[in-house]
Every structure is written in structure tokens, then in C-alpha cells.
Design an enzyme around this catalytic site. Structure first.
Site, PDB file in Angstrom:
ATOM      1  N   ASP A 191       0.857  -1.180   0.000  1.00 25.80           N
ATOM      2  CA  ASP A 191       0.000   0.000   0.000  1.00 25.80           C
ATOM      3  C   ASP A 191       0.894   1.232   0.000  1.00 25.80           C
ATOM      4  O   ASP A 191       2.065   1.173   0.379  1.00 25.80           O
ATOM      5  CB  ASP A 191      -0.918  -0.025   1.220  1.00 25.80           C
ATOM      6  CG  ASP A 191      -2.086   0.937   1.064  1.00 25.80           C
ATOM      7  OD1 ASP A 191      -2.220   1.551  -0.006  1.00 25.80           O
ATOM      8  OD2 ASP A 191      -2.865   1.076   2.028  1.00 25.80           O
ATOM      9  N   ASP A 222      -3.704   7.276  -3.780  1.00 20.58           N
ATOM     10  CA  ASP A 222      -5.049   7.776  -3.997  1.00 20.58           C
ATOM     11  C   ASP A 222      -5.561   8.538  -2.773  1.00 20.58           C
ATOM     12  O   ASP A 222      -4.956   8.491  -1.702  1.00 20.58           O
ATOM     13  CB  ASP A 222      -5.998   6.612  -4.301  1.00 20.58           C
ATOM     14  CG  ASP A 222      -6.005   5.587  -3.181  1.00 20.58           C
ATOM     15  OD1 ASP A 222      -4.959   4.936  -2.974  1.00 20.58           O
ATOM     16  OD2 ASP A 222      -7.043   5.439  -2.511  1.00 20.58           O
ATOM     17  N   ALA A 228     -11.687   2.717   0.151  1.00 23.58           N
ATOM     18  CA  ALA A 228     -12.496   3.496   1.097  1.00 23.58           C
ATOM     19  C   ALA A 228     -13.848   2.855   1.386  1.00 23.58           C
ATOM     20  O   ALA A 228     -14.858   3.541   1.544  1.00 23.58           O
ATOM     21  CB  ALA A 228     -12.673   4.926   0.589  1.00 23.58           C
ATOM     22  N   CYS A 240     -13.858 -25.089  15.784  1.00 26.62           N
ATOM     23  CA  CYS A 240     -13.626 -25.777  14.514  1.00 26.62           C
ATOM     24  C   CYS A 240     -12.619 -26.903  14.712  1.00 26.62           C
ATOM     25  O   CYS A 240     -12.304 -27.283  15.845  1.00 26.62           O
ATOM     26  CB  CYS A 240     -13.180 -24.790  13.426  1.00 26.62           C
ATOM     27  SG  CYS A 240     -11.427 -24.361  13.455  1.00 26.62           S
ATOM     28  N   CYS A 258      -9.430 -26.922  13.263  1.00 27.13           N
ATOM     29  CA  CYS A 258      -8.070 -26.525  12.908  1.00 27.13           C
ATOM     30  C   CYS A 258      -7.101 -26.965  14.003  1.00 27.13           C
ATOM     31  O   CYS A 258      -7.506 -27.446  15.069  1.00 27.13           O
ATOM     32  CB  CYS A 258      -7.989 -25.018  12.683  1.00 27.13           C
ATOM     33  SG  CYS A 258      -8.067 -24.017  14.193  1.00 27.13           S
TER      34      CYS A 258
END
Length: 670
Positions: free
Chosen positions: A85, A120, A187, A270, A272
């Protein structure tokens, strides 16, 4: 950068693209890796691509020195693809940063990032339009500047526009002119934090309208797995977020259907490694840092598992079923799904015409899927053959095998069974016969083996919305006929009014259809009104039909010893052979079904070689993935036929990859 689509469903794609550090398969999650604090090995957990912040590296002299000397891959110890970024997030938080757009692009190149981002201006949701327009102007200028400044850097150009859909589309169209490699939609984190998923759908869909189909799209900041399916269905290919660690720091377990708090758990959620090797009590007693690392591992495990589940759903053609299930996990996600229903046309343009799995109805939102709207549109291709219509209830499929036995032969005038739109003694022996059922409404008998009319399941107990849908469709379809006869079960099940019970003797039709008329109905439905007559003529004696010995279904159709069409076993589609392609080409005016190829491609098409996107000059905008197409040159001379591997919109945008799986037409050569 070349982006290749492997599989399609809705607006979603399973695709691949190459970077200097490897292949990325989409949809993909990019875990956020902090350049100075990361302790979790995300590569081992399934990450092919990660995102880190070049501005943080730039501002920290120690990190900056190492990144410039050894590269960003060494800095964060990740061998795969890295996206960075530009500092826009910090810009949105602090209002200003001490680096220019050109400087940040050159810095990202200097540290060896694979995919860099222009600086941006992230415009928050719900600002005044003047502010959004002013920010947008700067974002577009910087996107153009970045495209000129970069050298070997793969480039992100971010779509902005706040919550003004038209500005989103405008921005997307403008930055697409600069030929970036990936297009993030920026955004939108505040919308997700506020659970404004309906507004998120507007922002994404309008952005998609302006973006090319041949580039990946990245929904910035989307890191919760319960959102992935919906976002993917809208055409988003990449996701990023630090949510996995931010949630873990607060003792929160991410799941595909929501978030669980450690304090509320009795059982681990779960299977995992973390959940099978540790108990709830063990985690509660751990040091916070160690506990957060373990929960973060769980969160990534769940997130990558959901991405894999979505990819498989796209391959199987059942993504929208998964989207509907996921969106029922939260009322505001359901808002997003219902807003997406308003964009049926956008969805249908990119949805394949045939899929390999059945259509499962999960609720009235399923009625907005592309398969339903496409069926209703194609139903208009079938014109009435008689002035009378008989509407029967559904039975087991195929209907032609069971409805005659269940509802016609069992008929007796002693028990009033049928309702009519008039009380005249009409003879219904010559009638068009259809079945009324959810989710496709009206199914003519000739189409009962055609996808998806034969490959669907819905509950026997119908919801009120589906009843209303059927009532409206039956009313509209019945308007084509003078006399309409409806079985009592249809009247009762869908609460139809305006029909009178018939108590006198009725002459009913045989609820069957012969193979010749079935072929003509399918051809009209698939290719357009009149196509059946163009392909097979009016004399069934001239047509030879070969059937499968095992299934007894139509397989090959000939006139004399010339093959007209074949029928695809899995979906009932007609596949053009030599004579069929020639006849349809003569019957249908350009550009219908046409794919126009360049002069360079002509000799290869004539030989049955695949047509690649870069050689396509133009194509019918109604072409969808898996459709039959006619391959022609600029003079509309027929060269070959084949199956489209992409929609018309994708064919027009892509310059690489295969567009048409071509079949040679021997008749032309002879």
C-alpha cells in the site's frame, strides 16, 4: 500482467496471474503483514500473496535501510508475491503524509515489491458530493502519473468515489484508461464496519461497470470470511485485511457465518490445529500475546478455508447457493444480498449459460438468480402452437414421463379437477401443455430435459414470495392464449384467482411431446424464435434421431447422412454440427451468435483450431460462457462453429487466452 480465467460463476472468477515471485490463484486473501511486528508465518497457513505498507517502511529508517538493501521480501520474510500500500490509509487517518505520489511509486519499485499502489485519496462514505468530486480528481491524476512513473512495477489503481455510485463508475472508467494491472476498490472499510452492506454492493457494482474484465479487482480492507462469498459473486478477486490479528487481540474467533468471543465459548469452534490442540480454558489462562497468536492462526485457517470453499463453489457452479447461505448469517448481509438482486442484468451478462450442478432453491432470493431471469427471457422465444393452454402441477422429473400418468390419465369428470378462464365447453384435446413449478415458473414439456429446468430442487412448501412470483408469471404466460385450463393443485398451491371450476366432461390432450417437436422447441428456446424450423424443417420424416441406448435420450440428429446437431448429455443443449451451423448462419442475421475473427485467424478457424481473444474483432453481446457460436470473418462468411469459453464482455476485454473451443465445419471445405 496476464490474467487468465479458469472457471466462472455469477460475476466471480477462478483465475491466475503471474508476478516476479510466483503464481497467484484467485479469489485470494492477502493477509496484512506489518513490516516490523509480524510473528506469524502466513505462508505456512496458505498465503500465496500478502500486503504490507510501504509508507511504514519508508518512515522507519531501520526498516527502510534493510528494504532498500535486501528487498521487501527479505524484510518481511515472505518468498511469494507482495503487494504494498502507498500510505493512503495513513492519509485517511492523519489527513496528510510527507511523501508524494511519484516518490512512493519509485520507493515501492526500489524495495522490489511485486505490486505497488498509487497514492489515492480515500474519500469517506456519506461526505458531500463536492468533497468526493474534488478528491476523485486528485485520485485520477495520481493514477495517471503512477502509470507514467513506474517501470517494471505491477500497478494498482484504486477506484474511489465515496458512496456516490456514479462517481465510482466514472472513476473506474477514467483510471482504466491508464492500463493498470489490478484495480482495488477503496475506502469501503467504514461501510463494512457500519454493516452497510447494501451500500457496499452499490459501490462495488458501479465500480465493476467501469472496470475491464481482463484485470483482477481487489476489495480493500475486506478481511472477514462471512463477506468473501458475496464480494466474490460481485467480481472481486482479491481481499486484504489485518482483521485476523486485530480480532485475535480481542479474543475473537472469525467464522464463515460470524464472530465468536472467547469469553462466551465452552467448546472450541472448529477442527483446525489450534482448536484441536487447545481447550477454551487453556486459551483463557494463556499470556495475551501467545493467545492472540493462536487465535490469529485459527482466523487465517478459517479465512483460507472459506476462500477454497468459494473457489470450489465457482467450479461447481453453485456460488450463489453459498452466497445465499452465508448472507443469512447476519441481517445486514441479507440487505446486501437483496440489494444485489437489483443488479440482475449485471450478473446475467457474466453468468455461464450452463453449469455442472443442480439449481438449489434456498429462499425467495434464489428467484433473482441469473438462471431464472434468463429462462423467462428465453421463454419468449416459444410461440403458441395452439389457442389453448393446459397448466399442470409438477411431478417427478422428467415431466414428460410422469405428468400424463398422474394428471391426465387419472382424470375423471366425476371429481371436478380443472379450472378455466371461461365456462364454455372448450375442447382441450389440442393444447399446449406446460408445468408450473418453483423456481422457473413455466416449463413447457419440450424443455423438461434442458438445463436448468431438469436440474433443480425446491421445497414442497412454498413461501409467499415464490407463490406471488408464480402467479404473476402464469398470468403473463396465459395471456398468449384464448383458453386456459389449470389443474386444481396449481390453483390451490399458488392461490390463483379468476378461474372457474369446470364440472362438465373435458377433452384433454396427451401430455406428451414427440422427439421432433421437442427438438424444435429446444432450438427455438436456445437459439431464438424460428431456429427449430430453420434447423429441422416441417417434415419429421426427413429427420433421423438417434438415442442413447442407456438413457433413451436424444443424442444425434441427421437429415439423410448429414449431421445437423448433437445433444449434450449433461444439460440438453443442442451442439451444432456442419449442417446445423450452415443453416443457422443462413437463418440468423448478424451479429446474432457471431464471433468475428481477424484475417490472420481465418485459416486456423477453418481447420478447427481454437480462437484466441486477441484475434476476435467483434462478437454478439448476448454470448455467454458455454453458448454455441458461429465463427465468421468480417464479410460474415461462416468459418467454423464452437463453444464460447467466456462471455462477450470478457472476450472483448481480454487480449490473451482462449475465447472459443472451435469445431471444424467439413461442409465448408467441401
Amino acid at each position: 500482467m496476464d490474467f487468465e480465467i479458469k472457471y466462472k460463476d455469477a460475476m466471480a472468477r477462478v483465475g491466475k496471474f503471474e508476478t516476479p515471485h510466483g503464481t497467484v490463484t484467485t479469489p485470494a486473501l492477502m493477509p496484512v503483514v506489518h513490516p516490523g511486528k509480524q510473528t506469524l508465518d502466513v505462508k505456512k497457513l496458505g498465503a500465496e500473496i500478502v500486503i504490507t505498507n510501504s509508507y511504514i517502511i519508508y518512515k522507519n529508517e531501520k526498516l527502510k535501510k534493510k528494504a532498500l538493501e535486501e528487498g521487501v521480501h527479505s524484510l518481511i520474510d515472505f518468498p511469494g508475491t507482495i503487494e504494498t500500500d502507498s500510505g493512503s490509509f495513513q492519509l485517511s487517518v492523519y489527513g496528510d503524509i510527507d511523501i508524494t505520489n511519484e516518490e512512493v511509486i519509485k520507493f515501492q519499485e526500489a524495495i522490489g515489491t511485486d505490486i505497488g499502489t498509487s497514492l489515492d485519496i480515500p474519500t469517506a462514505p456519506y461526505v458531500k458530493r463536492e468533497e468526493a468530486e474534488s478528491d476523485l480528481e486528485v485520485t485520477i491524476e495520481r493514477a495517471e502519473e503512477a502509470s507514467k512513473v513506474r517501470t517494471d512495477l505491477l500497478l494498482n489503481s484504486v477506484v474511489q468515489g465515496s458512496t456516490f455510485p456514479d462517481l465510482r463508475e466514472q472513476c473506474a472508467k477514467e483510471i482504466a484508461k491508464f492500463d493498470a494491472d489490478i484495480y482495488p476498490i477503496g475506502a469501503v472499510v467504514p461501510l463494512m464496519e457500519m454493516y452497510r452492506y447494501a451500500d457496499l454492493v452499490d459501490a462495488v457494482i458501479y465500480s465493476m461497470r467501469g472496470l475491464p474484465e481482463n484485470k483482477p479487482r481487489h476489495l480493500m480492507g475486506a478481511g472477514h470470511p462471512m463477506l468473501f462469498a458475496l464480494a466474490t459473486a460481485m467480481g472481486c478477486d482479491l481481499f486484504d485485511s489485518a482483521a485476523y490479528i486485530l480480532y485475535a487481540n480481542k479474543g475473537r474467533f472469525m467464522m464463515p457465518d460470524g464472530t465468536l468471543r472467547l469469553d462466551d465459548l465452552v467448546e472450541m469452534p472448529c477442527s483446525c490445529r489450534v482448536c484441536t490442540e487447545h481447550t477454551v480454558d487453556e486459551l483463557k489462562q494463556m499470556e495475551p500475546e501467545k493467545r492472540a497468536k493462536l487465535i490469529a492462526e485459527h482466523n487465517l485457517h478459517i479465512s483460507f478455508a472459506e476462500i477454497r470453499r468459494i473457489r470450489q463453489a465457482i467450479v461447481d457452479g453453485e456460488l450463489m447457493k453459498l452466497v445465499e447461505l452465508r448472507c443469512r448469517a447476519h441481517p445486514f448481509l441479507l440487505d446486501g444480498l437483496r440489494r444485489l438482486q437489483e443488479y440482475q442484468e449485471d450478473m446475467e451478462k457474466l453468468n455461464p449459460s450452463s453449469k455442472k450442478t443442480a439449481f438449489f432453491y434456498t429462499g425467495y432470493e434464489s428467484l433473482s438468480r441469473s438462471e431464472v431471469s434468463r429462462h423467462i427471457k428465453h421463454l419468449e422465444n416459444l410461440k403458441p402452437k395452439n389457442k389453448n393452454l393446459v397448466i399442470l402441477p409438477h411431478t417427478r422429473k422428467p415431466y414428460t414421463k410422469y405428468v400424463n400418468r398422474e394428471y391426465i390419465k387419472k382424470y375423471t369428470s366425476k371429481i371436478p379437477t380443472y379450472y378455466s378462464n371461461n365456462d364454455m365447453n372448450t375442447n382441450y384435446a389440442d393444447s399446449d401443455v406446460v408445468v408450473a413449478d418453483v423456481p422457473f415458473g413455466i416449463i413447457p414439456l419440450g424443455l423438461d430435459e434442458f438445463y436448468p429446468l431438469a436440474q433443480n430442487e425446491s421445497p414442497a412448501i412454498h413461501d409467499e414470495n415464490s407463490k406471488k412470483f408464480l402467479r404473476e408469471l402464469i398470468t403473463k404466460y396465459a395471456d398468449k392464449y384464448e383458453n386456459v385450463l389449470i389443474h386444481r393443485k396449481v390453483i390451490d398451491k399458488f392461490d390463483l384467482t379468476g378461474y372457474a371450476l369446470i364440472e362438465n366432461e373435458l377433452e384433454l390432450p396427451e401430455a406428451k411431446i414427440d422427439d421432433f417437436n421437442r427438438l424444435k422447441d429446444i432450438a427455438d428456446y436456445q437459439f431464438g424464435t424460428g431456429a427449430g424450423n430453420a434447423l429441422f424443417g416441417d417434415d419429421p420424416e426427413k429427420i433421423t434421431i438417434e438415442k442413447s441406448k442407456k438413457t433413451k435420450k436424444i443424442r444425434h440428429v441427421f437429415e439423410g447422412d448429414e449431421n445437423i446437431v448433437n445433444m449434450r448429455a449433461n444439460d440438453g443443449f443442442l451442439i451444432l454440427s456442419d449442417l446445423g451451423a450452415v443453416r443457422l448462419h443462413e437463418f440468423l442475421d448478424a451479429p446474432t451468435m457471431r464471433v468475428v475473427v481477424s484475417e490472420d485467424s481465418e485459416p486456423f478457424a477453418r481447420k478447427g483450431k481454437s480462437v484466441f481473444n486477441k484475434f476476435v474483432l467483434d462478437c454478439d453481446e448476448n454470448i455467454r460462457r458455454n453458448d454455441e457460436v458461429l465463427i465468421v470473418n468480417k464479410e460474415d462468411e461462416l468459418l467454423a462453429c464452437g463453444k464460447s469459453l467466456l462471455s462477450s464482455y470478457e472476450i472483448n476485454d481480454f487480449m490473451t487466452g482462449q475465447a472459443i473451443k472451435t469445431r471444424k465445419i467439413k461442409k465448408i471445405d467441401e
